[in-house]
Write an enzyme that holds these catalytic residues in place. Structure first.
Site, mmCIF file in Angstrom:
data_model
loop_
_atom_site.group_PDB
_atom_site.id
_atom_site.type_symbol
_atom_site.label_atom_id
_atom_site.label_comp_id
_atom_site.label_asym_id
_atom_site.label_seq_id
_atom_site.Cartn_x
_atom_site.Cartn_y
_atom_site.Cartn_z
ATOM 1 N N ASN A 151 -12.484 -7.159 3.484
ATOM 2 C CA ASN A 151 -11.932 -8.264 2.696
ATOM 3 C C ASN A 151 -10.756 -8.936 3.416
ATOM 4 O O ASN A 151 -10.700 -10.171 3.491
ATOM 5 C CB ASN A 151 -11.474 -7.738 1.333
ATOM 6 C CG ASN A 151 -11.030 -8.858 0.411
ATOM 7 O OD1 ASN A 151 -11.839 -9.668 -0.011
ATOM 8 N ND2 ASN A 151 -9.741 -8.918 0.120
ATOM 9 N N HIS A 169 3.620 -2.260 -9.063
ATOM 10 C CA HIS A 169 4.926 -2.651 -8.547
ATOM 11 C C HIS A 169 6.064 -2.268 -9.488
ATOM 12 O O HIS A 169 5.919 -2.271 -10.706
ATOM 13 C CB HIS A 169 4.951 -4.159 -8.250
ATOM 14 C CG HIS A 169 4.062 -4.501 -7.101
ATOM 15 N ND1 HIS A 169 2.797 -4.998 -7.274
ATOM 16 C CD2 HIS A 169 4.229 -4.349 -5.778
ATOM 17 C CE1 HIS A 169 2.236 -5.158 -6.087
ATOM 18 N NE2 HIS A 169 3.079 -4.767 -5.157
ATOM 19 N N LYS A 200 -3.742 -6.169 7.976
ATOM 20 C CA LYS A 200 -2.923 -7.372 8.178
ATOM 21 C C LYS A 200 -2.537 -7.519 9.654
ATOM 22 O O LYS A 200 -2.528 -8.617 10.203
ATOM 23 C CB LYS A 200 -1.669 -7.287 7.312
ATOM 24 C CG LYS A 200 -1.938 -7.426 5.817
ATOM 25 C CD LYS A 200 -2.123 -8.882 5.456
ATOM 26 C CE LYS A 200 -2.278 -9.094 3.960
ATOM 27 N NZ LYS A 200 -2.354 -10.511 3.602
ATOM 28 N N PHE A 243 8.772 -8.561 2.710
ATOM 29 C CA PHE A 243 9.328 -7.320 2.187
ATOM 30 C C PHE A 243 8.923 -7.269 0.703
ATOM 31 O O PHE A 243 7.781 -7.530 0.407
ATOM 32 C CB PHE A 243 10.818 -7.221 2.545
ATOM 33 C CG PHE A 243 10.957 -6.847 4.019
ATOM 34 C CD1 PHE A 243 10.576 -7.734 5.027
ATOM 35 C CD2 PHE A 243 11.359 -5.584 4.395
ATOM 36 C CE1 PHE A 243 10.614 -7.375 6.375
ATOM 37 C CE2 PHE A 243 11.410 -5.219 5.743
ATOM 38 C CZ PHE A 243 11.032 -6.110 6.729
ATOM 39 N N GLY A 270 3.120 7.725 1.901
ATOM 40 C CA GLY A 270 3.222 6.508 2.714
ATOM 41 C C GLY A 270 4.467 5.674 2.455
ATOM 42 O O GLY A 270 4.614 4.603 3.035
ATOM 43 N N GLY A 293 -6.777 -12.651 -8.748
ATOM 44 C CA GLY A 293 -5.873 -13.680 -9.277
ATOM 45 C C GLY A 293 -6.351 -14.215 -10.622
ATOM 46 O O GLY A 293 -7.385 -13.797 -11.161
ATOM 47 N N TYR A 305 -4.155 -0.909 4.660
ATOM 48 C CA TYR A 305 -3.658 -2.228 4.251
ATOM 49 C C TYR A 305 -2.813 -2.847 5.367
ATOM 50 O O TYR A 305 -3.056 -3.975 5.814
ATOM 51 C CB TYR A 305 -2.841 -2.103 2.955
ATOM 52 C CG TYR A 305 -2.048 -3.341 2.662
ATOM 53 C CD1 TYR A 305 -2.695 -4.522 2.293
ATOM 54 C CD2 TYR A 305 -0.656 -3.359 2.795
ATOM 55 C CE1 TYR A 305 -1.967 -5.681 2.059
ATOM 56 C CE2 TYR A 305 0.065 -4.508 2.558
ATOM 57 C CZ TYR A 305 -0.588 -5.667 2.191
ATOM 58 O OH TYR A 305 0.134 -6.816 1.981
ATOM 59 N N ARG A 327 14.578 -0.682 -0.804
ATOM 60 C CA ARG A 327 13.719 -1.790 -0.423
ATOM 61 C C ARG A 327 14.511 -3.096 -0.435
ATOM 62 O O ARG A 327 15.505 -3.223 -1.142
ATOM 63 C CB ARG A 327 12.536 -1.940 -1.419
ATOM 64 C CG ARG A 327 11.557 -0.770 -1.409
ATOM 65 C CD ARG A 327 10.722 -0.765 -0.139
ATOM 66 N NE ARG A 327 9.796 0.353 -0.084
ATOM 67 C CZ ARG A 327 10.094 1.556 0.405
ATOM 68 N NH1 ARG A 327 11.307 1.800 0.879
ATOM 69 N NH2 ARG A 327 9.189 2.507 0.441
HETATM 70 N N1 UDP Z 1 8.347 2.945 -7.197
HETATM 71 C C1 UDP Z 1 8.649 3.985 -8.073
HETATM 72 N N2 UDP Z 1 7.892 4.125 -9.197
HETATM 73 C C2 UDP Z 1 6.840 3.290 -9.494
HETATM 74 C C3 UDP Z 1 6.548 2.228 -8.595
HETATM 75 C C4 UDP Z 1 7.328 2.093 -7.452
HETATM 76 O O1 UDP Z 1 9.574 4.762 -7.842
HETATM 77 O O2 UDP Z 1 6.189 3.494 -10.529
HETATM 78 C C5 UDP Z 1 9.156 2.783 -5.977
HETATM 79 C C6 UDP Z 1 8.355 2.924 -4.692
HETATM 80 O O3 UDP Z 1 8.317 4.261 -4.272
HETATM 81 C C7 UDP Z 1 9.150 2.033 -3.741
HETATM 82 C C8 UDP Z 1 9.751 0.962 -4.649
HETATM 83 O O4 UDP Z 1 9.659 1.479 -5.977
HETATM 84 O O5 UDP Z 1 10.211 2.744 -3.172
HETATM 85 C C9 UDP Z 1 8.990 -0.352 -4.580
HETATM 86 O O6 UDP Z 1 7.619 -0.079 -4.773
HETATM 87 P P1 UDP Z 1 6.538 -1.211 -5.039
HETATM 88 O O7 UDP Z 1 5.242 -0.522 -5.335
HETATM 89 O O8 UDP Z 1 7.070 -2.161 -6.071
HETATM 90 O O9 UDP Z 1 6.481 -2.008 -3.685
HETATM 91 P P2 UDP Z 1 6.133 -1.503 -2.192
HETATM 92 O O10 UDP Z 1 7.437 -1.027 -1.606
HETATM 93 O O11 UDP Z 1 5.109 -0.448 -2.294
HETATM 94 O O12 UDP Z 1 5.639 -2.751 -1.546
#
Ligand code: UDP
Length: 328
Positions: free
Chosen positions: A92, A189, A145, A169, A283, A37, A141, A220
């Site tokens: 962690n 992200h 949790k 989400f 994943g 952070g 991860y 998502r």
């Molecule tokens: N995603 C993507 N390209 C990137 C990063 C993410 O296509 O460079 C896609 C990823 O496969 C997922 C969605 O965007 O379907 C959201 O991914 P993010 O990593 O933001 O969040 P997560 O779902 O992993 O929590």
């Protein structure tokens, strides 16, 4: 007014929630080790730099404050990294949470809101996902949790701790009024990476175009960080009023594909998003969408943001402020 300890309050969701708590009149102290952070995210004068696994510092800190409740965010959050360094994630996230739970027990704090994740579900059999869906994490991860959720369940049964676990989400967006937003290093992200692609012209890689979804990309459930913060407030205030423990999905209940996110970003910024479709990311389930009716009905929560462009717009506003500060 309640006295609230926020762990991980220098991070993205923790800092937004801290600002919301203060705006609502609660007293807030933030614990963060600043490994991820940023001190500038924390409201002035409220940061205490302590790692949860440093039990003696944690004890000294808790002995000098009297808290009514804890909101526990502090954790590593990168799914991919957790598959490469599982020990670090269990130490962690799960170890840090257990150390915190032991410490607050010693100091008589019996209310806690926990930042959990939709990753506890793994690959769901169907969507929208209810809280009763099977819990089958597919990453360290998610498992780290879930182990804390399991611990909380038993502490509720055996030691009178009352908790709410919020299974997030996809958090997104920013609160311009607080001057904070999404900043991860490294950034993984989607929405911040879309902005980076717009800024640099380097194409974004869309992870997979062959999913069984209408446009072939992953779906998502994006929830605005301020709505996530208000879910924490609702959970906290219910516990403080004597409410029972509970586990809640935190999403809007509406799914968007990766390509829809790109289109929303183009609409908001007026710029083209350069992208190329690449292989799937390990994943990633095809579709994750929350059934959030429990959160709505039990805690009276409702999101203020229900359209993706509005969420993306708030993130873009923060991005523009951030780039302006950097002078780029
Ligand atoms: N995603 C993507 N390209 C990137 C990063 C993410 O296509 O460079 C896609 C990823 O496969 C997922 C969605 O965007 O379907 C959201 O991914 P993010 O990593 O933001 O969040 P997560 O779902 O992993 O929590």
């Amino acid at each position: 007014m309640a006295r609230i300890l926020v762990t991980g309050g220098a991070g993205y969701i923790g800092s937004h929630t801290s600002h919301h708590l203060l705006a609502r009149g609660h007293d807030v102290q933030v614990l963060d080790d600043l490994s991820k952070g940023y001190a500038h995210n924390v409201p002035e004068g409220r940061l205490h730099v302590i790692n949860l696994l440093d039990s003696s510092s944690l004890d000294r800190f808790l002995a000098t404050h009297r808290f009514d409740a804890v909101i526990h965010f502090a954790a590593f959050i990168a799914v991919g990294e957790s598959t490469r360094e599982p020990e670090r994630y269990f130490r962690n996230n799960t170890g840090g949470s257990l150390a915190l739970l032991e410490a607050i027990e010693r100091h008589g704090v019996r209310r806690l809101v926990f930042s959990s994740t939709a990753a506890v579900y793994g690959n769901p059999d169907s969507v929208p996902i209810t809280e009763e869906a099977p819990l089958r994490p597919v990453s360290p991860y998610g498992e780290s949790k879930l182990m804390t959720e399991t611990t909380l369940k038993w502490l509720d049964a055996c030691s009178g701790l009352r908790y709410a676990a919020l299974r997030y989400f996809n958090a997104c967006g920013a609160e311009a009024a607080f001057g904070i937003g999404e900043e991860h290093e490294p950034e993984t992200h989607l929405i911040p990476l879309v902005f980076r692609a717009i800024r640099t012209g380097e194409p974004l890689t869309v992870f997979g175009g062959d999913y069984p979804t209408p446009d072939g990309t992953c779906i998502r459930d994006y929830i605005h960080v301020s709505d996530l913060a208000s879910a924490h407030l609702a959970a906290l205030e219910s516990l403080l009023a004597g409410g029972a423990s509970g586990v809640y999905n935190a999403g809007t209940g509406r799914g968007y594909s990766v390509l829809e996110v790109l289109r929303a970003a183009e609409q908001v910024t007026g710029r083209k998003v350069p992208f190329a479709v690449g292989p799937r990311r390990e994943g990633d389930p095809a579709e994750l969408v929350a059934d959030s009716s429990k959160l709505r009905k039990t805690l009276g929560w409702a999101p203020r943001y229900d359209s993706l462009p509005a969420m993306v717009e708030s993130a873009w506003r923060f991005e523009s402020i951030r780039q302006g500060k950097r002078g780029t």
